[in-house]
Design an enzyme around this catalytic site. Structure first.
Site, PDB file in Angstrom:
ATOM      1  N   GLU A   1       1.157  -1.496   0.316  1.00 43.75           N
ATOM      2  CA  GLU A   1      -0.173   0.212  -0.428  1.00 43.75           C
ATOM      3  C   GLU A   1       0.839   1.424   0.003  1.00 43.75           C
ATOM      4  OE1 GLU A   1      -3.584   0.131   3.012  1.00 43.75           O
ATOM      5  OE2 GLU A   1      -3.420   2.072   3.719  1.00 43.75           O
TER       6      GLU A   1
ATOM      7  N   ASP B   1       0.357   5.299   0.471  1.00 43.46           N
ATOM      8  CA  ASP B   1      -1.179   6.097   0.682  1.00 43.46           C
ATOM      9  C   ASP B   1      -0.814   8.037   1.651  1.00 43.46           C
ATOM     10  OD1 ASP B   1      -2.160   4.118   1.574  1.00 43.46           O
ATOM     11  OD2 ASP B   1      -1.829   3.484   3.960  1.00 43.46           O
TER      12      ASP B   1
ATOM     13  N   GLU C   1      -2.529  10.492   2.728  1.00 42.14           N
ATOM     14  CA  GLU C   1      -4.330  10.986   3.782  1.00 42.14           C
ATOM     15  C   GLU C   1      -4.617  12.256   4.183  1.00 42.14           C
ATOM     16  OE1 GLU C   1      -5.542   8.382   6.598  1.00 42.14           O
ATOM     17  OE2 GLU C   1      -4.671   6.233   6.035  1.00 42.14           O
TER      18      GLU C   1
END
Ligand SMILES: *[C@@H]1O[C@H](CO)[C@@H](O)[C@H](O)[C@H]1NC(C)=O
Length: 275
Positions: A96, A98, A100
């Protein structure tokens, strides 16, 4: 035969490079009407109210790529809201990458939170403030992911690099194709000042907007050796990029797991020595 394969790969590559239409590239996955594709596929909006957030996911899975998305974050009082934008292979031992975005009170800074998981192991958080107001206009958030490194960039300025250090025993995402995901949801138990500032639901619905998706990428199974003809596949940080990353890390980085000695009393993770 070989020429045929090469041509079809080149064609699919070109197609991936120019389309950038939300109807073609993404599916809305949740939110019961709160996510909308507008303007003939040129614009996508996610919204959040007290009952639910919303989200979308790419139709394709990608194995390496240079993926750009323009995002305009929830304006005004966005405290307690979290806008996610990430690549993930899902499942156990997942990979993953990311981004955010943690909202805030009007005028207070958003936090851009980043992480990298390889074979299920994450715990590699780095957080930044931005050098602009991310709610006023669209800005470009990019992930360059190739066999040598993962580079996170904002408006073309690299902010973080995760290098392939498999030679030192650190796992690296390289064999699990990933989808692109995005969501807008509520996390006022931790997002803003660690959960101190709660969401003001009288300001709902909250809305984030997306535009100009662009992927120079390999879709699962159709682009391994052939992508060596694409420069992003071997791209690394040049001198300017290295200077920019230092500038960002010096002036805008607010958390780095690689310097958090309370968290790693026995010594920092291996990749920190050269990350
Ligand atoms: C919100 O603003 C406060 C005060 O400036 C700051 O400490 C915090 O890092 C900001 N961002 C978030 C997501 O809490």
């Amino acid at each position: 035969m070989k020429i045929h394969v090469l041509l079809s790969v080149l064609l699919s590559f070109v197609a991936a490079a120019i389309c950038g239409n939300f109807n073609q590239d993404f599916d809305i996955t949740w939110g019961e009407g709160r996510a909308k594709i507008l303007d003939n596929g040129k614009l996508l909006t996610l919204s959040l109210d007290k009952a639910s957030g919303s989200g979308f996911r790419s139709k394709n899975q990608y194995l390496f790529g240079k993926i750009d998305m323009q995002i305009k974050l929830v304006p005004g009082n966005s405290a307690g809201t979290v806008t996610t934008y990430y690549l993930s292979s899902l499942g156990q031992n997942h990979d993953e990458i990311d981004f955010e975005f943690l909202g805030n009170l009007s005028g207070d800074p958003y936090i851009l939170h980043t992480n990298v998981f390889a074979l299920g192991k994450g715990n590699r958080e780095q957080q930044f403030y931005l050098w602009f107001d991310p709610t006023k206009d669209f800005h470009t958030y990019s992930i360059l992911w190739n066999p040598q490194s993962i580079i996170f960039s904002v408006d073309g300025t690299p902010i973080r690099q995760f290098k392939n250090q498999e030679s030192k025993g650190v796992s690296y995402p390289k064999s699990q194709p990933m989808w692109i995901f995005s969501s807008l949801w509520n996390a006022d138990d931790w997002a803003t000042r660690g959960g101190l500032v709660k969401t003001d639901w009288t300001k709902a619905p909250f809305t984030a907007s997306y535009a100009n998706f662009n992927a120079l990428a390999c879709t699962a199974g159709s682009c391994s050796k052939k992508s060596s003809v694409n420069s992003w596949f071997s791209q690394s940080l040049d001198i300017t990029g290295q200077e920019r990353i230092k500038w960002v890390q010096k002036n805008y980085m607010i958390y780095n797991y690689c310097t958090d000695s309370k968290r790693f009393p026995q010594g920092f993770p291996t990749e920190c020595s050269t990350a």
